[in-house]
Design a protein around this motif. Structure first.
Motif, mmCIF file in Angstrom:
data_model
loop_
_atom_site.group_PDB
_atom_site.id
_atom_site.type_symbol
_atom_site.label_atom_id
_atom_site.label_comp_id
_atom_site.label_asym_id
_atom_site.label_seq_id
_atom_site.Cartn_x
_atom_site.Cartn_y
_atom_site.Cartn_z
ATOM 1 N N GLY A 6 0.787 -1.220 0.000
ATOM 2 C CA GLY A 6 0.000 0.000 0.000
ATOM 3 C C GLY A 6 0.818 1.269 0.000
ATOM 4 O O GLY A 6 0.253 2.368 -0.078
ATOM 5 N N THR A 7 2.143 1.152 0.080
ATOM 6 C CA THR A 7 3.028 2.321 0.070
ATOM 7 C C THR A 7 3.547 2.539 -1.355
ATOM 8 O O THR A 7 4.025 1.609 -2.000
ATOM 9 N N ARG A 8 3.450 3.753 -1.837
ATOM 10 C CA ARG A 8 3.930 4.060 -3.187
ATOM 11 C C ARG A 8 5.201 4.898 -3.106
ATOM 12 O O ARG A 8 5.263 5.904 -2.380
ATOM 13 N N VAL A 9 6.202 4.477 -3.874
ATOM 14 C CA VAL A 9 7.508 5.139 -3.888
ATOM 15 C C VAL A 9 7.832 5.555 -5.316
ATOM 16 O O VAL A 9 7.674 4.768 -6.257
ATOM 17 N N LEU A 24 13.024 -1.160 -0.938
ATOM 18 C CA LEU A 24 11.647 -0.836 -0.572
ATOM 19 C C LEU A 24 10.665 -1.681 -1.376
ATOM 20 O O LEU A 24 9.618 -2.090 -0.855
ATOM 21 N N ALA A 25 11.013 -1.960 -2.642
ATOM 22 C CA ALA A 25 10.156 -2.825 -3.451
ATOM 23 C C ALA A 25 10.093 -4.225 -2.864
ATOM 24 O O ALA A 25 9.035 -4.856 -2.822
ATOM 25 N N ARG A 26 11.212 -4.726 -2.398
ATOM 26 C CA ARG A 26 11.244 -6.070 -1.830
ATOM 27 C C ARG A 26 10.529 -6.133 -0.476
ATOM 28 O O ARG A 26 10.150 -7.207 -0.009
ATOM 29 N N LEU A 27 10.358 -4.980 0.136
ATOM 30 C CA LEU A 27 9.561 -4.915 1.362
ATOM 31 C C LEU A 27 8.069 -4.791 1.069
ATOM 32 O O LEU A 27 7.270 -4.724 1.986
ATOM 33 N N GLY A 28 7.720 -4.739 -0.221
ATOM 34 C CA GLY A 28 6.318 -4.752 -0.599
ATOM 35 C C GLY A 28 5.767 -3.459 -1.135
ATOM 36 O O GLY A 28 4.585 -3.382 -1.491
ATOM 37 N N ALA A 29 6.591 -2.392 -1.200
ATOM 38 C CA ALA A 29 6.102 -1.111 -1.720
ATOM 39 C C ALA A 29 5.918 -1.184 -3.230
ATOM 40 O O ALA A 29 6.564 -1.971 -3.925
ATOM 41 N N ASP A 30 5.031 -0.347 -3.742
ATOM 42 C CA ASP A 30 4.862 -0.158 -5.185
ATOM 43 C C ASP A 30 5.860 0.916 -5.592
ATOM 44 O O ASP A 30 5.670 2.100 -5.277
ATOM 45 N N GLY A 50 12.155 -5.390 -8.795
ATOM 46 C CA GLY A 50 10.915 -5.018 -8.123
ATOM 47 C C GLY A 50 10.357 -3.680 -8.512
ATOM 48 O O GLY A 50 9.224 -3.348 -8.157
ATOM 49 N N MET A 51 11.121 -2.858 -9.242
ATOM 50 C CA MET A 51 10.631 -1.544 -9.660
ATOM 51 C C MET A 51 9.908 -1.645 -11.000
ATOM 52 O O MET A 51 10.215 -2.500 -11.827
ATOM 53 N N SER A 52 8.979 -0.713 -11.220
ATOM 54 C CA SER A 52 8.298 -0.586 -12.507
ATOM 55 C C SER A 52 8.706 0.743 -13.128
ATOM 56 O O SER A 52 8.672 1.782 -12.465
ATOM 57 N N ARG A 53 9.079 0.706 -14.388
ATOM 58 C CA ARG A 53 9.495 1.930 -15.071
ATOM 59 C C ARG A 53 8.269 2.690 -15.570
ATOM 60 O O ARG A 53 7.284 2.096 -16.010
ATOM 61 N N THR A 54 8.310 4.002 -15.489
ATOM 62 C CA THR A 54 7.195 4.821 -15.957
ATOM 63 C C THR A 54 7.718 6.081 -16.636
ATOM 64 O O THR A 54 8.778 6.604 -16.263
#
Length: 328
Positions: A6-9, A24-30, A50-54
């Motif tokens: 539920g946390t967005r970074v 942070l992605a591996r801890l579950g953040a978006d 774990g990151m998504s490129r935008t």
């Protein structure tokens, strides 16, 4: 459920915060990687798991962001501060190479200026850097830590904040012993090679064994030394070490010639046994010894398997997950 679900970074990456975003992605953040230069597959796998490129505008991304990791390794990224200031709930982590400066840095210059290269290597040879890009990794770890502390503070106060840190400080803090020694004594540490120098003598740190190497040092810990000698006696390898009253001496004040003679006995004992045998004895008896594992062995090590650090492809997986109400 993952800890940061539920946390967005949003990550503006230029080497210094890349690993922090991945953590942070591996801890579950978006985690969204924005405004990034083209990446090689190797860098994606190593730093951006774990990151998504935008390609979305930063102004739009910050509307729903909890954390902004703002990497200023080589430029000031004009306009980011103004956009971030529009979001009072945002935790804005600003990472520069030097404290309060946007002077460019590289992993090599950070290794050199932090003092890590000054103490790495043999005393009669040039300084060495650590393998890989560890100054960048050390900075990323601090960036992720700062973001987590910001989240905790926001939970208590209801407000976001701007947090600044530097890569130079992150690398220097990893060289903790030398920095502390300088602060308290004014002494500047030097390269000692395979030697831990305390008092008037130095003791060995890395030892060959039957199938590789282990790390251990003969230090002023009587209980540890007695535990080692007991096993050496059972193996018929203690020699004169069995006659020493470890409570009555200080290794740090013992003549180097004597230390070297004692260490030769230990070296012969270690050379007769493999890493697992020595590590198992260490755990059972309290020697303070650790096996040095090879890179290829890391994903399959018992500690890594038990914690689920690596996924099925041998790549770093989730650092923490919550199962049945417990963090593991």
């Amino acid at each position: 459920m993952k800890l940061l679900a539920g946390t967005r970074v949003v990550v503006l990456a230029d080497h210094l915060v890349d690993f922090g975003g991945s953590m942070l992605a591996r801890l579950g953040a978006d985690v969204l990687l924005a405004d990034a230069a083209p990446l090689t597959n190797a860098r994606k796998r190593a730093w951006h798991k774990g990151m998504s490129r935008t390609d979305a505008p930063l102004a739009d991304l910050l509307e729903s962001a909890d954390i902004l990791l703002d990497d200023r390794r080589s430029d000031a990224r004009g306009g980011v501060d103004a956009l971030a200031s529009l979001h009072p709930q945002l935790i804005h982590v600003v990472v520069t190479g030097f404290p309060d400066s946007d002077r460019p840095v590289t992993d090599l210059t950070l290794m050199a200026q932090s003092g890590l290269m000054h103490v790495t290597g043999q005393p009669d040879r040039p300084p060495l850097r650590l393998p890989g890009e560890q100054a960048y990794a050390l900075t990323g770890i601090q960036a992720a830590t700062a973001a987590l502390m910001g989240l905790r503070a926001r939970r208590a106060s209801g407000k976001g904040q701007r947090i600044t840190l530097s890569a130079l400080q992150s690398a220097a803090l990893a060289n903790y012993r030398e920095a502390v020694m300088y602060e308290h004594t004014g002494r500047i540490g030097m390269r000692q090679g395979n030697m831990l120098v305390r008092g008037s003598s130095g003791v060995r740190q890395i030892w060959p064994c039957k199938d590789g190497f282990v790390t251990w040092s003969m230090i002023d810990n009587p209980g540890m030394m007695r535990a080692l000698v007991r096993v050496m006696q059972a193996e018929g390898a203690a020699g004169e070490l069995a006659e020493i009253d470890w409570d009555a001496i200080l290794v740090a004040d013992t003549d180097q010639d004597v230390i070297d003679r004692w260490q030769a006995i230990v070296a012969e004992f270690f050379a007769r046994h493999d890493r697992k045998t020595l590590a198992d004895w260490s755990l059972e008896h309290g020697w303070g010894l650790s096996p040095i594992i090879k890179l290829t062995e890391v994903p399959d090590s018992p500690q890594m398997r038990a914690r689920g650090v690596f996924d099925d492809d041998g790549l770093p997986g989730p650092l923490f997950a919550v199962h049945e109400g417990r963090a593991s």
